[in-house]
Design a protein around this motif. Structure first.
Motif, PDB file in Angstrom:
ATOM      1  N   ALA A 238       0.840  -1.205   0.000  1.00  0.00           N
ATOM      2  CA  ALA A 238       0.000   0.000   0.000  1.00  0.00           C
ATOM      3  C   ALA A 238       0.869   1.248   0.000  1.00  0.00           C
ATOM      4  CB  ALA A 238      -0.909  -0.002   1.223  1.00  0.00           C
ATOM      5  N   GLY A 239       0.515   2.187  -0.837  1.00  0.00           N
ATOM      6  CA  GLY A 239       1.252   3.440  -0.921  1.00  0.00           C
ATOM      7  C   GLY A 239       2.418   3.403  -1.878  1.00  0.00           C
ATOM      8  N   THR A 240       2.680   2.240  -2.468  1.00  0.00           N
ATOM      9  CA  THR A 240       3.754   2.129  -3.463  1.00  0.00           C
ATOM     10  C   THR A 240       3.162   1.565  -4.761  1.00  0.00           C
ATOM     11  OG1 THR A 240       4.377  -0.105  -2.791  1.00  0.00           O
ATOM     12  CG2 THR A 240       5.457   1.715  -1.650  1.00  0.00           C
ATOM     13  N   SER A 241       3.983   1.456  -5.791  1.00  0.00           N
ATOM     14  CA  SER A 241       3.493   0.935  -7.068  1.00  0.00           C
ATOM     15  C   SER A 241       4.473  -0.094  -7.626  1.00  0.00           C
ATOM     16  CB  SER A 241       3.300   2.069  -8.079  1.00  0.00           C
ATOM     17  OG  SER A 241       4.515   2.763  -8.293  1.00  0.00           O
ATOM     18  N   VAL A 242       3.947  -0.958  -8.489  1.00  0.00           N
ATOM     19  CA  VAL A 242       4.778  -1.953  -9.158  1.00  0.00           C
ATOM     20  C   VAL A 242       5.728  -1.241 -10.120  1.00  0.00           C
ATOM     21  CG1 VAL A 242       4.739  -3.904 -10.770  1.00  0.00           C
ATOM     22  CG2 VAL A 242       2.996  -3.719  -8.990  1.00  0.00           C
ATOM     23  N   PRO A 243       6.992  -1.648 -10.183  1.00  0.00           N
ATOM     24  CA  PRO A 243       7.911  -1.033 -11.143  1.00  0.00           C
ATOM     25  C   PRO A 243       7.356  -1.109 -12.569  1.00  0.00           C
ATOM     26  CG  PRO A 243       9.102  -2.469  -9.639  1.00  0.00           C
ATOM     27  CD  PRO A 243       7.653  -2.696  -9.377  1.00  0.00           C
ATOM     28  N   THR A 244       7.517  -0.042 -13.344  1.00  0.00           N
ATOM     29  CA  THR A 244       7.010  -0.023 -14.717  1.00  0.00           C
ATOM     30  C   THR A 244       7.754  -1.053 -15.558  1.00  0.00           C
ATOM     31  OG1 THR A 244       6.527   2.334 -14.515  1.00  0.00           O
ATOM     32  CG2 THR A 244       6.613   1.422 -16.738  1.00  0.00           C
ATOM     33  N   PRO A 245       7.022  -1.971 -16.181  1.00  0.00           N
ATOM     34  CA  PRO A 245       7.682  -2.981 -17.008  1.00  0.00           C
ATOM     35  C   PRO A 245       8.194  -2.391 -18.311  1.00  0.00           C
ATOM     36  CG  PRO A 245       5.305  -3.214 -17.176  1.00  0.00           C
ATOM     37  CD  PRO A 245       5.559  -2.141 -16.156  1.00  0.00           C
ATOM     38  N   ASN A 246       8.972  -3.186 -19.064  1.00  0.00           N
ATOM     39  CA  ASN A 246       9.498  -2.687 -20.333  1.00  0.00           C
ATOM     40  C   ASN A 246       8.385  -2.579 -21.383  1.00  0.00           C
ATOM     41  OD1 ASN A 246       9.237  -5.180 -21.853  1.00  0.00           O
ATOM     42  ND2 ASN A 246      11.068  -5.940 -20.839  1.00  0.00           N
ATOM     43  N   LYS A 247       8.694  -1.980 -22.497  1.00  0.00           N
ATOM     44  CA  LYS A 247       7.665  -1.649 -23.489  1.00  0.00           C
ATOM     45  C   LYS A 247       7.052  -2.884 -24.142  1.00  0.00           C
ATOM     46  CE  LYS A 247      10.984  -0.818 -27.263  1.00  0.00           C
ATOM     47  NZ  LYS A 247      11.444   0.182 -28.277  1.00  0.00           N
TER      48      LYS A 247
END
Length: 295
Positions: A238-247
């Motif tokens: 909670a309060g964080t986000s999953v790292p953005t995956p590659n394109k």
């Protein structure tokens, strides 16, 4: 006459060589254009799932085609053709490739009727010297192993389920290696990282075009090709986000990635099952992302 009961070679060596040539040409056209329709008639099963998703992601990110395309060249090919009754008819091509280092390319071609073209269902890379010798008759035809055969360390038809059970719980069925003990250790390490939890679910795939295929080796064992499906769910605290995956992952992702990302993979494996007792060795495994969903 019942042709489906007659024991015949699955194809001729000339037809096998032609099938490999046609597959390679179609694969290169599809890779160059990032267009899955160009090799769809030449792939099936696990390879079709992996390849079509790769091309879909490539097209989304490079609409004009693959800027890094290098034609695949397969040389020094040998063909192991089983003599069998009924369908599917199938054979194995073992070739050197200009990609993948020194590894041998193992391709399993299959078809369900004389009207169908041969399609590649399995594609794996195996270290040189690890491809076993096959049992062959006086004319050079190989022997298929029934998927319900009980004279091996594991039943070929059960191998997909046995492998997914092992990935979850461990055990003594498989020899240690990069696709067994080391993969389990890596998953364990990645399951909990700062701010995120990763869950793994593994499922067998055994029906239709995903059916396992096995060849008798010269020592009485079997080389078995099989398929599995894997899910990897990353959930942020909670309060964080999953790292953005590659394109490429983003191109196959539905929904908005907020707190979780679930990725689906299809994997095709080739294993060496010894006769009688012993551990099964996974010789090669190729896995590809087929879809993802954010939430």
């Amino acid at each position: 006459m019942h042709g489906e009961r007659e024991i015949l070679p699955s194809t001729t060596r000339a037809e096998a060589a032609k099938a490999l040539q046609e597959f390679t040409a179609a694969y290169n056209e599809a890779d160059k254009a990032y267009d899955g329709t160009l090799d769809a008639d030449h792939t099936t099963g696990a390879l079709a799932d992996i390849d079509s998703a790769r091309l879909k992601a490539g097209k989304a990110n490079n609409p004009d085609g693959n800027p890094r395309h290098t034609p695949l060249k397969l040389t020094d090919a040998t063909f192991t053709i089983p003599k069998k009754a009924g369908w599917p008819r199938w054979f194995v091509a073992d070739a050197a490739g200009n990609k993948g280092g020194t590894a041998r390319w193992l391709l399993v071609f299959t078809r369900s009727s004389l009207d169908d073209p041969f399609q590649v269902a399995y594609l794996t890379l195996v270290a040189p010297g690890k491809v076993p010798q096959f049992k062959k008759d006086a004319d050079g035809w190989a022997e298929p192993v029934p998927v319900d055969s009980t004279d091996l360390a594991t039943v070929p038809g059960d191998l997909s389920r046995t492998y997914t059970t092992y990935l979850k719980s461990g055990g003594e069925t498989f020899a240690d290696g990069p696709h067994t003990s080391q993969w389990r250790a890596l998953r364990q390490k990645n399951s909990k990282k700062p701010g995120m939890v990763t869950q793994y679910i593994d499922e067998p795939l055994t029906n239709g075009d995903y059916a396992p295929l096995a060849l008798r080796t010269a020592d009485g064992g079997a080389l078995v090709f099989f398929t599995t499906r894997h899910f990897e769910k990353q959930t942020a605290y909670a309060g964080t986000s999953v790292p953005t995956p590659n394109k490429d992952v983003l191109a196959l992702t539905k929904g908005e990635i907020k707190q979780s990302l679930t990725m689906e993979f299809v994997s095709n494996e080739v294993a060496l099952a010894p006769q009688g007792q012993g551990r099964v060795t996974i010789l090669g495994r190729i896995q590809g992302l087929t879809s993802a969903e954010g939430s």
